[in-house]
Motif scaffolding. Sequence first.
Motif, PDB file in Angstrom:
ATOM      1  N   SER A 257      -5.332   9.115   4.901  1.00 57.45           N
ATOM      2  CA  SER A 257      -6.508   9.399   5.221  1.00 57.45           C
ATOM      3  C   SER A 257      -7.837   9.475   5.732  1.00 57.45           C
ATOM      4  CB  SER A 257      -6.212   7.268   4.507  1.00 57.45           C
ATOM      5  OG  SER A 257      -6.311   7.200   5.341  1.00 57.45           O
TER       6      SER A 257
ATOM      7  N   ILE B  12      -1.533  -1.187 -11.854  1.00 63.33           N
ATOM      8  CA  ILE B  12      -0.821  -1.843 -10.109  1.00 63.33           C
ATOM      9  C   ILE B  12      -0.012  -2.482 -10.411  1.00 63.33           C
ATOM     10  CG2 ILE B  12      -1.503  -2.974  -8.184  1.00 63.33           C
ATOM     11  CD1 ILE B  12      -3.805  -1.961  -7.775  1.00 63.33           C
TER      12      ILE B  12
ATOM     13  N   GLU C  79      -7.242   2.630  -4.791  1.00 60.69           N
ATOM     14  CA  GLU C  79      -6.407   4.067  -4.848  1.00 60.69           C
ATOM     15  C   GLU C  79      -5.022   3.443  -4.120  1.00 60.69           C
ATOM     16  OE1 GLU C  79     -10.324   5.530  -3.368  1.00 60.69           O
ATOM     17  OE2 GLU C  79      -9.658   4.762  -5.268  1.00 60.69           O
ATOM     18  N   PHE C  80      -5.546   3.180  -3.225  1.00 60.66           N
ATOM     19  CA  PHE C  80      -4.479   3.126  -1.468  1.00 60.66           C
ATOM     20  C   PHE C  80      -3.253   2.013  -2.600  1.00 60.66           C
ATOM     21  CE2 PHE C  80      -5.737   5.056   1.517  1.00 60.66           C
ATOM     22  CZ  PHE C  80      -6.605   5.980   0.794  1.00 60.66           C
TER      23      PHE C  80
ATOM     24  N   TYR D 245       0.848  -0.904   0.242  1.00 59.11           N
ATOM     25  CA  TYR D 245       0.074   0.531  -0.408  1.00 59.11           C
ATOM     26  C   TYR D 245       0.648   0.981  -0.241  1.00 59.11           C
ATOM     27  CZ  TYR D 245      -3.950  -3.164   1.355  1.00 59.11           C
ATOM     28  OH  TYR D 245      -4.768  -3.955   1.171  1.00 59.11           O
ATOM     29  N   ASN D 246       0.624   2.882  -0.203  1.00 61.32           N
ATOM     30  CA  ASN D 246       1.315   3.642  -0.293  1.00 61.32           C
ATOM     31  C   ASN D 246       1.168   4.480   0.833  1.00 61.32           C
ATOM     32  OD1 ASN D 246       1.088   6.684  -0.727  1.00 61.32           O
ATOM     33  ND2 ASN D 246       1.341   6.288  -2.755  1.00 61.32           N
ATOM     34  N   GLU D 247       2.049   4.225   1.777  1.00 63.76           N
ATOM     35  CA  GLU D 247       1.819   4.201   3.298  1.00 63.76           C
ATOM     36  C   GLU D 247       1.463   5.751   3.375  1.00 63.76           C
ATOM     37  OE1 GLU D 247       5.471   4.945   6.868  1.00 63.76           O
ATOM     38  OE2 GLU D 247       5.512   3.524   4.911  1.00 63.76           O
ATOM     39  N   SER D 248       2.151   6.766   2.441  1.00 63.51           N
ATOM     40  CA  SER D 248       1.595   8.708   2.906  1.00 63.51           C
ATOM     41  C   SER D 248      -0.209   8.292   2.740  1.00 63.51           C
ATOM     42  CB  SER D 248       2.644   9.179   1.384  1.00 63.51           C
ATOM     43  OG  SER D 248       1.701  10.728   1.718  1.00 63.51           O
ATOM     44  N   LYS D 249      -0.039   7.795   1.711  1.00 63.04           N
ATOM     45  CA  LYS D 249      -2.546   7.713   1.371  1.00 63.04           C
ATOM     46  C   LYS D 249      -2.811   6.929   2.762  1.00 63.04           C
ATOM     47  CE  LYS D 249      -2.440   7.597  -3.803  1.00 63.04           C
ATOM     48  NZ  LYS D 249      -2.724   6.978  -4.883  1.00 63.04           N
TER      49      LYS D 249
ATOM     50  N   GLU E  79      -0.916  -0.048  -3.815  1.00 63.48           N
ATOM     51  CA  GLU E  79       1.454   0.063  -5.122  1.00 63.48           C
ATOM     52  C   GLU E  79       0.762  -0.771  -5.835  1.00 63.48           C
ATOM     53  OE1 GLU E  79       3.424   3.567  -4.724  1.00 63.48           O
ATOM     54  OE2 GLU E  79       1.656   3.983  -4.834  1.00 63.48           O
ATOM     55  N   GLU E  80       1.210  -1.399  -5.028  1.00 70.39           N
ATOM     56  CA  GLU E  80       1.852  -3.175  -5.957  1.00 70.39           C
ATOM     57  C   GLU E  80       0.834  -4.356  -5.358  1.00 70.39           C
ATOM     58  OE1 GLU E  80       5.942  -3.916  -3.198  1.00 70.39           O
ATOM     59  OE2 GLU E  80       5.908  -2.129  -4.984  1.00 70.39           O
TER      60      GLU E  80
END
Length: 141
Positions: free
Chosen positions: A24, A121, A93-94, A16-20, A96-97
Motif C-alpha cells: 500500500s 466483507i 477495501e483492505f 486484513y489483506n496482507e498483500s494489500k 478481508e474479514e
Amino acid sequence: MWSHYADFHKGFNIGYNESKMRNSGLFGKGGPIMYSDEYPHLDAFTKHTIESSFQQTHFKSKEWEYEEEYRLSKLFFPKPPTEADRTIKVPFEFVEEINLGIKISPKDQAEILKLANDLDIKVFQTEKVPFKFKLTRNQIL
C-alpha cells in the motif's frame, strides 16, 4: 488475545489483506515484535537512526511474548515519530474479514453484519470447542 483486546469475547477483530497492506505504501517497515524485560534505551541526545526508530515501534514487555506479534509501521527516519505519526488509517477495501467474539451483543452483531454486507466483507462467529481449550469460527456472512 480475546480477553485483552476484545473485552473478554464481547468485541470483534478485523482480518486484513496482507498483500494489500504490504504493497500500500502506507508502511515503511515491518517485522516481528521484540520482547524484553527491560524498556529499550532511547537516548534523546544520540543521532536518530533506523534502528532507534525500530526500537520505538517494535518492542513490548516480555509478558506479551505469547502473542508472537508482527507489526507494520511507518518509517520514522530521519526524525523520531510523533503521536500522530503512530496512527495509520487503513482503507475499508483492505478488510478481508471480521471475527465476532463469543459474547458479542446482538446489537453490535447486527450493526457489524449490516456494514459487512454493504461492503461485501466476510464475517465469522467465534465459538468454543466443547471440552477443549480451543476456539473455532464459522462463517455467517
